[in-house]
Design a protein around this motif. Sequence first.
Motif, short mmCIF file in Angstrom:
data_model
loop_
_atom_site.label_atom_id
_atom_site.label_comp_id
_atom_site.label_asym_id
_atom_site.label_seq_id
_atom_site.Cartn_x
_atom_site.Cartn_y
_atom_site.Cartn_z
N THR A 216 0.84 -1.19 0.00
CA THR A 216 0.00 0.00 0.00
C THR A 216 0.88 1.24 0.00
O THR A 216 2.02 1.21 0.46
N ALA A 217 0.33 2.32 -0.53
CA ALA A 217 1.07 3.58 -0.59
C ALA A 217 0.46 4.58 0.39
O ALA A 217 -0.74 4.57 0.63
N ARG A 218 1.31 5.42 0.95
CA ARG A 218 0.86 6.55 1.76
C ARG A 218 1.40 7.83 1.12
O ARG A 218 2.07 8.63 1.75
N VAL A 219 1.08 7.96 -0.16
CA VAL A 219 1.50 9.14 -0.92
C VAL A 219 0.35 10.14 -0.88
O VAL A 219 -0.80 9.80 -1.18
N ARG A 220 0.66 11.37 -0.56
CA ARG A 220 -0.36 12.40 -0.36
C ARG A 220 -0.14 13.56 -1.32
O ARG A 220 0.97 14.09 -1.41
N PHE A 221 -1.19 13.94 -2.02
CA PHE A 221 -1.18 15.11 -2.88
C PHE A 221 -1.93 16.25 -2.19
O PHE A 221 -2.79 16.02 -1.33
N THR A 222 -1.60 17.47 -2.56
CA THR A 222 -2.33 18.61 -2.02
C THR A 222 -3.77 18.60 -2.52
O THR A 222 -4.08 18.03 -3.57
N LYS A 223 -4.66 19.25 -1.75
CA LYS A 223 -6.07 19.27 -2.09
C LYS A 223 -6.36 20.18 -3.27
O LYS A 223 -7.41 20.06 -3.90
N HIS A 224 -5.45 21.12 -3.55
CA HIS A 224 -5.63 22.04 -4.67
C HIS A 224 -4.37 22.06 -5.53
O HIS A 224 -3.26 21.79 -5.04
N ALA A 225 -4.53 22.37 -6.78
CA ALA A 225 -3.42 22.72 -7.67
C ALA A 225 -3.41 24.24 -7.79
O ALA A 225 -4.45 24.88 -7.66
N VAL A 226 -2.24 24.81 -8.02
CA VAL A 226 -2.14 26.27 -8.15
C VAL A 226 -1.47 26.61 -9.48
O VAL A 226 -0.67 25.84 -10.02
N ILE A 227 -1.82 27.79 -10.00
CA ILE A 227 -1.22 28.32 -11.22
C ILE A 227 -0.71 29.72 -10.91
O ILE A 227 -1.48 30.59 -10.47
N ALA A 228 0.58 29.94 -11.10
CA ALA A 228 1.19 31.24 -10.85
C ALA A 228 2.56 31.27 -11.50
O ALA A 228 3.12 30.23 -11.86
N ALA A 229 3.11 32.46 -11.65
CA ALA A 229 4.46 32.63 -12.17
C ALA A 229 5.44 32.49 -11.01
O ALA A 229 5.23 33.04 -9.92
N THR A 230 6.51 31.73 -11.21
CA THR A 230 7.49 31.51 -10.14
C THR A 230 8.40 32.72 -9.95
O THR A 230 9.10 32.79 -8.94
N GLU A 231 8.41 33.64 -10.89
CA GLU A 231 9.18 34.87 -10.75
C GLU A 231 8.46 35.97 -11.52
O GLU A 231 7.71 35.69 -12.47
N THR B 67 3.88 14.28 -1.24
CA THR B 67 4.82 13.84 -0.22
C THR B 67 4.55 12.39 0.13
O THR B 67 3.45 11.86 -0.10
N ASN B 68 5.56 11.76 0.70
CA ASN B 68 5.44 10.40 1.24
C ASN B 68 5.19 10.52 2.73
O ASN B 68 6.02 11.02 3.48
N PHE C 114 -2.65 13.61 -12.05
CA PHE C 114 -1.27 13.27 -11.73
C PHE C 114 -1.23 11.84 -11.21
O PHE C 114 -2.14 11.42 -10.48
N SER C 115 -0.20 11.12 -11.59
CA SER C 115 0.02 9.78 -11.03
C SER C 115 1.49 9.60 -10.73
O SER C 115 2.35 10.15 -11.43
N ILE C 116 1.78 8.85 -9.68
CA ILE C 116 3.16 8.60 -9.27
C ILE C 116 3.34 7.10 -9.07
O ILE C 116 2.45 6.42 -8.56
N GLN C 117 4.48 6.61 -9.51
CA GLN C 117 4.80 5.19 -9.40
C GLN C 117 6.22 5.07 -8.89
O GLN C 117 7.12 5.78 -9.34
N GLY C 118 6.42 4.19 -7.91
CA GLY C 118 7.75 4.01 -7.35
C GLY C 118 7.85 2.69 -6.63
O GLY C 118 6.91 1.89 -6.59
N THR C 119 9.02 2.47 -6.03
CA THR C 119 9.29 1.24 -5.29
C THR C 119 9.48 1.56 -3.83
O THR C 119 10.30 2.41 -3.48
N ASP C 120 8.70 0.92 -2.98
CA ASP C 120 8.82 1.11 -1.54
C ASP C 120 9.98 0.27 -1.04
O ASP C 120 9.99 -0.95 -1.21
N GLU C 121 10.98 0.91 -0.40
CA GLU C 121 12.17 0.19 0.02
C GLU C 121 11.87 -0.81 1.13
O GLU C 121 12.57 -1.82 1.27
N THR C 122 10.86 -0.54 1.95
CA THR C 122 10.53 -1.44 3.05
C THR C 122 9.80 -2.67 2.55
O THR C 122 10.13 -3.80 2.92
N GLY D 218 1.82 2.81 -6.14
CA GLY D 218 1.43 3.96 -6.94
C GLY D 218 0.28 4.71 -6.30
O GLY D 218 -0.40 4.20 -5.40
N ALA D 219 0.09 5.93 -6.75
CA ALA D 219 -1.02 6.76 -6.28
C ALA D 219 -1.37 7.74 -7.39
O ALA D 219 -0.55 8.04 -8.25
N ALA D 220 -2.59 8.24 -7.35
CA ALA D 220 -3.04 9.17 -8.38
C ALA D 220 -4.02 10.15 -7.77
O ALA D 220 -4.63 9.90 -6.72
#
Length: 295
Positions: free
Chosen positions: A134-149, A161-162, A233-241, A247-249
């Motif tokens: 099982t994954a404990r990957v967490r995405f933010t509740k919102h996406a944001v759009i803005a200029a970084t500079e 985040t994990n 968005f989807s993320i796929q990886g290998t849990d070292e434990t 994966g999570a989406a």
Amino acid sequence: MSTANAATPLLGRPPTPHRDWRPKVLNRRRHLRDVYFWLQRANWLVFSLSFGVCYMVIALLFVGLQALDSHGLQGTSSKFSSLLLLNINLLAGSGAGTPATTYMEVLLAVESLCQVLLFAVVTGLVYGRFSRPTARVRFTKHAVIAATEPGGVRQLMVRVTNERDNWLTRCDVTCSVIFNSGTFRRIVDLELRRSSLTKFNVPWTLFHAIDENSPLHNCTPESLQRMNTIVQFSIQGTDETQNASIGAAVEYVSSQVVFDAKFHDLFVMNPDGTSSVDLTHFDAIVPLESAPINV
């Protein structure tokens, strides 16, 4: 779909209510072979109740068969309640009465076989539920759009985040946007500034540059709503434990995309000069004017 107000910080605000534009899939074919899949997905209460009902149905079946031979068991009452408790105990592996007829001997032998098979099935399912990665990957509740500079290209940003205190290795992220217009759906992949990490343990902000090549170029809150836009968005990886692939989406509809805002800074400097990450405000967003973008 909203714009951050400089006078009202958006720290910890709840998710914006939105309409679900995903099409409903009707008339899916149901297969009896998918019972295992269904039991794996069911919560523990439903899982436990399902097997409790299964045990009871089998016990009642054998009670009915034993009632055909009221004198087939020695030292056992022929009352319904006594036979029901007897068969429940037998299915649980606690033994049964002494058969007095051939019919009852065969019936108890079949019931013992059912007990062994049912116990093996339950053991396999419980082990599978506990051992499933099982994954404990967490995405933010919102996406944001803005200029970084100032004066720069606007970016679509999402933070992930994990939540476990271990490493995810060989992490790959994909992103796509879906434009819905009636029965027509257009799906376009979005290129991320960085789509992979060798090791992932601390919060990671995903960036997509909204330049002239982006399908979100010149997008506005109104245009996203008009096209019933969904960003995935989807993320796929290998849990070292667990040494297993996980994966999570997540997906954001137009009402969950906030313009001219940034994520709250999570890094805290310690007195000894080291830094820590505080996930208290992981989902919080603040107006863009209050501070530079935290990348």
